[in-house]
Design a protein around this motif. Structure first.
Motif, mmCIF file in Angstrom:
data_model
loop_
_atom_site.group_PDB
_atom_site.id
_atom_site.type_symbol
_atom_site.label_atom_id
_atom_site.label_comp_id
_atom_site.label_asym_id
_atom_site.label_seq_id
_atom_site.Cartn_x
_atom_site.Cartn_y
_atom_site.Cartn_z
ATOM 1 N N MET A 151 0.715 -1.116 -0.146
ATOM 2 C CA MET A 151 -0.072 0.010 0.148
ATOM 3 C C MET A 151 0.834 1.176 0.023
ATOM 4 S SD MET A 151 -1.540 0.591 3.936
ATOM 5 C CE MET A 151 -0.692 1.944 4.712
ATOM 6 N N MET A 211 3.893 3.738 -0.943
ATOM 7 C CA MET A 211 4.799 4.062 -1.941
ATOM 8 C C MET A 211 6.250 3.923 -1.392
ATOM 9 S SD MET A 211 5.098 7.756 -3.761
ATOM 10 C CE MET A 211 6.431 8.357 -2.629
ATOM 11 N N ARG A 217 -0.573 14.163 -4.230
ATOM 12 C CA ARG A 217 -1.331 14.695 -2.983
ATOM 13 C C ARG A 217 -2.929 14.835 -3.238
ATOM 14 N NH1 ARG A 217 -1.373 18.195 1.699
ATOM 15 N NH2 ARG A 217 -3.665 18.872 1.653
ATOM 16 N N GLU A 247 -1.822 7.020 -7.792
ATOM 17 C CA GLU A 247 -1.586 6.127 -6.565
ATOM 18 C C GLU A 247 -0.358 5.468 -6.919
ATOM 19 O OE1 GLU A 247 -4.333 4.371 -3.550
ATOM 20 O OE2 GLU A 247 -5.884 5.151 -5.022
#
Lengths: 289, 747, 158
Positions: free
Chosen positions: A1, A3, A39, A44
């Motif tokens: 999940m 990064m 942001r 994603e």
């Protein structure tokens, strides 16, 4: 999940990491686009690859009478380089229009190109300058014309694992110059509603011998308008030639209506900008109107 | 609390420009704003918002979110009660949708988790089933019968027939016979206008930190224009006694009216109650645009008649304001202020408040006035053009003055409009030459100003210094002005006074920092509190000297015998009196509580020169001057600052700022990139001229100055553009695509 | 992925912190280092309230990852004053009422300091364009520009 963050030391390593990543990956240089998208939840990411450790990535070097600009050279650094500013003032003024002083402290031309926005300020100027991008990928290195990199809003012709490592601005003869103008509602901090870059070469008598005109924000990608160039080649940019050029620019538009501007407005204003930019470039090249 | 009779007094501190007491904290980064507070064990709260403009919430499944590791609480409307008071219910429903999402960005659920990342992830796990409904965002469409109904059964009985249910209220003001008035006119112009919704655009997003304890006590830290209002609303929503909820106002990063209600505070309290932990919620900029109050958008008709020599004979306006998804009362203020600048025999305004699928409007600096006065001042200007009259002289000829029966009822006392117009006329700006494509615009502006509930406590410390406790967040230097007035009244140096802003348990109730009321009302209460403290000190000294209390006067920070007959005593300074206070009766303090009246209306006049690029429609402001009556400018720097800041907000409204909705009813520009507030390079210096026509309702003659300056810029710039290129737009903003289109149509 | 350990310098002090790879430098400064002078007004680089310097360059800390601070030198508003001695910009902002609410002030001070280091004698227009990325909604900018000019003159004289 979460990064992951990688900061490879070589372009080959970066290309290999990107090529082998099964998830969604992005390159981080100045971050002024990718971090905004992250942001805002527009993207994603599984992986972000910081390229600022790569060899020569922050360098500006002379090459064949032109300049090679590393993909992590910020606007602030580039604007302090007297040689590039003197050779390609239009490219510099285009790039320096992007964002604020703060954004200029980070933003890069390569990033502006690879973000794929039709409204990217430096891209029409680079296209008018006939700039090339050096690309390193899993299969090695290649050069590509700047205008062939964006293919549609947000998309580029780069293949998986490929990264732009530098932009090359070529040499130019005497009596040549470029200029860039954009329209924004405010003086600063806006995205171009329409923009025009003009690069000219003149003979000793002030007649235009070569011209490249590139338009931004009026089509899904940057548009090089040969028909507009033809209108001013062989002229001293007299009113009739400029009017014809302006009309050719408007004719080359394929814009959209959106919150930033209408089709009508973009089409009309881009011709005005091209005319004004051409006169600035002409004057910079030593021509007298 | 009328103007002091000795108004020829020479002020020593009032009218100077001392450094503000909170300056150092704010330039060093130490000042604590809404998002800067933390608490042990604090959780991060985040809010899930509707992706639709209008939809029934069929169900909300929070089970997956609750099951996520690190999530400590999830709340929805089901976690709140149903308040009896309809206005409180509206506030609550705006904070957390009850059954129906009424606008894009309306809150539907919230989570509290250990980290922001977990909270964001949890939001994605909440499953909301929506039944999407037809929506309406335009005011004129919303009024038509057959329009999608935002909320049913909210219309008041006084609304005329023929409208949809979205029209919730109607108002009318005026006097005189319009028919007779228009018949006297040599020229009548009737025009229709629209203005876009604009946002206050404060740079600090809403933020709060809530802590509920199991015994029912609560503490709330938040950025707000009124901690007492926050307490009232939150206590009602949470079913708490006011005494059990202590609200502390942080430093506030701008409000302009937008921080006079609650959005996230009840949600944070509910999450804290459910989780048993402190919860902090900080809005993103996207949330600020989508879910806090912009101002209303408007559609207006104005008709004015004028004689050939510039006398207005009759004036009429119809104002239609949409205020988002909940009833509001903004149009009343527009309908009252529309013609306030003019002395009219026949005037009539009608206004309608309208529901749409947009966020509930919130107050924005002179709420309701800028758009109405824009429409009026545009028509006045067009009449001047048509009749070949000087726009400044025409305004002087018709200006309201002392004794004018205002268009909304009351008769004006001493007011400064004529003096302000005369100052503009005499200013070099008014006669400076203009070049091609350049034009000069002018507009008057008005705001009522407000007094209201105010409570100040003033303590004389044992070393003779002064502590002031007041209850209104300092949004632009008010602590300095309050300290100045206390220093003036007590006769002590400014730097011997410190003013702080109390939490809700430390002082009596204070109305919100709004209505340009703080320097007026808190100042007035401070002066009276100081006078009460002086009375105590004089009484103590009278006892020491063994003379009558009336024989002791206060001058230059000392108690003195009132004259030779009172006796020969060495004056006692405030330090001396304070030092022995424990032997003379104990601590010395003054306090004052009032529902202040007499705020004194405020007028301003703006002048602007613009240049329009006829090939692109771009408008550049070349010169801008603000003239305004401040009554008495306590701290002139901050008076000028209000005039400049208000003018620039109005400039943004006139040129570029707007809420842009798509056909889908979704807000398209919820960020500072495409919601274009003016940047430094867009502007010239904003010159200011302060007039001082004392307000009869304040001891020093102070009037509020904060709101009036946002009113004139809209028409000032529209009038300037009209004179620069001979084209008048009837809508705002005058964005370049609209202006270029008009220029090309004219040919 | 676990948090990363970062060594950096903030206002001249060697500093270490851990952060997640997607945390911004602004989040790190505010939430991990307790330096709340930099503010988040937008999170997208459009308001400048989070301005800091990164290796001498003015940047928006909301558009820098915390992990990018490794080995870097960061300057924030908290580093402007020398002990109890305010920077001339700070003092002149107070003396000339260049702030109202003050939320944009830290970012504007950091940005103005960076300008004066590069250009000690700017024109009003140069100040206005340099500060175009620092939104102020209270002042209309007028007193900010004047305060920067007064501070610049004072610093040139010093």
């Amino acid at each position: 999940m979460t990064m992951r963050y990688e900061k490879p030391a070589t372009a080959q390593e970066a290309a290999s990491i990107l090529a082998n990543e099964p998830g969604v990956a992005r390159v981080l240089s100045g971050g002024t686009d990718v971090l905004v998208q992250l942001r805002a939840g527009m993207i994603e990411l599984d992986l972000i690859v910081d390229i600022k450790n790569l060899d020569q990535i922050k360098d500006i070097t002379s090459e064949d009478g032109g300049f090679r600009i590393g993909a992590a050279v910020s606007g602030a650094s580039l604007g302090e380089h007297a040689g590039v500013v003197a050779l390609w003032p239009g490219v510099i003024e285009a790039f320096e229009l992007i964002g604020s002083t703060q954004v200029q402290g980070r933003a890069t031309m390569a990033g502006n190109l690879c973000n794929g926005s039709p409204a990217a300020d430096s891209v029409p100027a680079m296209a008018a300058a006939n700039a090339t991008a050096r690309i390193v990928g899993p299969d090695g290195e290649r050069d590509c014309s700047v205008q062939d990199i964006p293919v549609s809003p947000g998309r580029t012709s780069l293949t998986k694992g490929e990264i732009v490592t530098s932009i090359f601005l070529p040499a130019r003869p005497e009596r040549a110059a470029d200029a860039y103008l954009r329209f924004t509602p405010r003086t600063e901090m806006d995205i171009a509603v329409a923009s025009a870059a003009v690069s000219l070469e003149l003979d000793a008598g002030g007649t235009c011998t070569a011209a490249r005109i590139a338009l931004g924000a009026i089509a899904p990608t940057v548009v090089l308008v040969d028909a507009a160039s033809k209108c001013i080649i062989g002229t001293k940019l007299d009113a009739a030639a400029l009017e014809a050029m302006s009309t050719a620019c408007s004719a080359a538009c394929n814009p959209i209506d959106d919150k930033r501007g209408t089709i009508e407005f973009r089409t009309q204003v881009v011709g005005v900008l091209a005319k004004r930019a051409a006169l600035i470039a002409y004057k910079r090249a030593g021509g007298r109107t | 609390m009328a103007l002091d009779s000795k108004m020829n007094r020479v002020f020593k501190v009032v009218g100077t420009r001392p450094p503000r007491p909170d300056g150092v904290e704010k330039v060093t980064g130490r000042a604590m704003y809404g998002a800067d507070a933390t608490a042990p064990g604090m959780l991060v709260g985040r809010i899930l918002r509707s992706p639709h403009a209008h939809a029934i919430i069929k169900s909300i499944d929070v089970s997956a979110a609750e099951a996520l590791k690190g999530v400590k609480a999830v709340v929805t409307a089901a976690d709140f009660g149903v308040p009896d008071d309809l206005s409180i219910r509206d506030v609550q429903d705006n904070c957390m949708a009850q059954g129906k999402a009424l606008y894009h960005g309306h809150a539907v659920a919230a989570v509290a988790a250990n980290t922001a990342a977990i909270a964001s992830q949890a939001l994605k796990l909440i499953k909301v089933r929506y039944e999407v409904l037809p929506h309406v965002t335009d005011v004129d469409e919303a009024m038509r019968p057959g329009a999608p109904i935002v909320q049913e059964a909210r219309a008041l009985e006084n609304v005329a027939a023929g409208f949809s249910e979205n029209v919730t209220s109607q108002c009318e003001f005026g006097h005189g016979d319009l028919e007779v008035g228009f018949a006297k006119a040599d020229k009548v112009i009737e025009r229709s206008f629209t203005t876009a919704a604009t946002h206050q655009g404060y740079i600090e997003p809403h933020a709060c930190l809530a802590s509920m304890s199991p015994d029912g006590k609560g503490d709330l830290w938040c950025c707000t224009q009124g901690q007492f209002q926050v307490r009232t609303l939150c206590a009602e929503i949470m079913g708490m006694d006011a005494s059990q909820l202590r609200v502390t106002a942080s430093e506030i990063g701008g409000g302009f009216g937008g921080k006079t209600t609650v959005f996230i505070e009840p949600v944070a309290l509910a999450l804290s109650r459910k989780s048993g932990r402190p919860v902090k919620i900080v809005m993103t900029r996207d949330e600020v645009f989508k879910a806090t109050g912009p101002t209303v958008s408007s559609s207006m008709d104005v008709k004015i008649g004028m004689t050939n020599d510039g006398r207005i004979t009759a004036a009429q306006a119809q104002l239609r304001y949409q205020g988002g998804a909940f009833p509001c009362g903004t149009v009343e203020m527009g309908a009252q202020s529309a013609f306030a600048c003019y002395n009219l025999d026949a005037v009539h305004t009608v206004g309608w408040n309208v529901l749409t699928n947009r966020p509930k409007e919130a107050a924005y600096r002179a709420p309701g006035a800028p758009m109405a006065i824009y429409a009026v001042e545009s028509v006045v200007d067009e009449l001047c053009q048509e009749l070949g009259l000087d726009p400044l002289n025409v305004r002087l000829k018709n200006a309201s003055t002392k004794g004018t029966k205002s268009s909304y009822g009351p008769t004006f006392d001493d007011i400064g409009l004529r003096a302000t117009l005369e100052a503009a006329k005499a200013h070099p700006h008014c006669s400076a030459p203009l070049g091609p494509n350049q034009g000069r615009g002018l507009s008057c502006g008005f705001w009522f100003n407000f007094g209201g509930n105010t409570c100040v406590s003033l303590n004389i410390n044992t070393d003779g210094t002064v502590g002031i406790t007041e209850g209104n967040p300092d949004i632009g230097g008010s602590r300095a002005a309050i300290s100045q007035m206390a220093a003036e009244e007590l006769g002590v140096p400014y730097d011997k006074v410190r003013t702080i802003i109390a939490d809700t348990n430390s002082l009596g109730y204070n109305d919100v920092t709004d209505g340009s009321r703080v320097t007026f009302s808190v100042g007035l209460a401070t002066i009276e509190a100081a006078r009460n403290a002086i009375k105590v000190m004089c009484g103590r000294v009278a006892k020491i000297w063994g003379i009558d209390e009336d024989a002791v006067i206060w001058e230059d920070g000392c108690a003195k015998p009132s004259g030779a007959n009172a006796g020969d005593f060495t004056p006692m300074s405030i330090e001396e009196i304070a030092a022995i206070s424990s032997n003379t009766g104990g601590p010395i303090a003054g306090h004052f509580e009032v529902n202040a009246d007499g705020a004194g209306v405020s007028f301003g006049v703006h002048l602007a020169d613009v240049e329009v690029d006829p090939e692109t429609g771009a408008t550049k402001i070349l010169r801008y001057t603000v003239f305004q009556d401040a009554g008495k400018a306590v701290h002139p720097d901050y008076v000028e600052g209000q005039m400049q800041g208000g003018a620039v907000q109005g400039i943004g409204w006139a040129l570029n700022e707007e809420y842009i909705y798509g056909k889908d009813g979704l807000l398209q520009n919820a960020g500072f990139l495409d919601y274009r507030v003016p940047v430094a390079s867009d502007l010239p210096n904003i010159e200011t001229v302060i007039l001082e026509i004392p307000n009869p309702g304040h001891p020093y003659g102070v009037r509020g100055v904060g709101e009036t300056p946002i009113v004139p810029p809209l028409a000032t710039l529209s009038n300037a553009v009209a004179r620069a290129i001979g084209i008048r737009l009837f809508e705002l903003p005058m964005s370049p695509p609209k202006l270029l289109k008009a220029i090309r149509q004219k040919g | 992925m676990r948090n990363l350990h970062i060594s950096t310098s903030v206002n001249g002090d060697q500093t270490e912190f851990v952060c997640a790879p997607d945390e911004t430098l602004l989040d790190v400064l505010r939430n991990r280092l307790g330096l709340t002078g930099a503010k988040e007004g937008c999170g997208t680089g459009d308001c400048g309230a989070c301005s800091v310097t990164l290796n001498g360059r003015l940047v928006c800390s909301c558009l820098v990852l915390g992990v990018e601070a490794e080995g870097a030198e960061i300057g924030t508003v908290e580093g402007l004053a020398m002990g109890d001695h305010l920077h001339p910009l700070q003092r002149n902002f107070i003396d000339h009422a260049a702030l109202q609410c003050g939320i944009c002030t830290p970012g504007i001070l950091v940005a103005a300091k960076a300008l004066l280091e590069k250009n000690p004698n700017p024109t009003d227009e140069e100040i206005r364009y340099w500060l175009a990325g620092n939104l102020c909604r209270c002042t209309g900018y007028d007193k900010i520009i004047k305060a920067v000019q007064i501070a610049a003159a004072e610093m040139r004289g010093a």
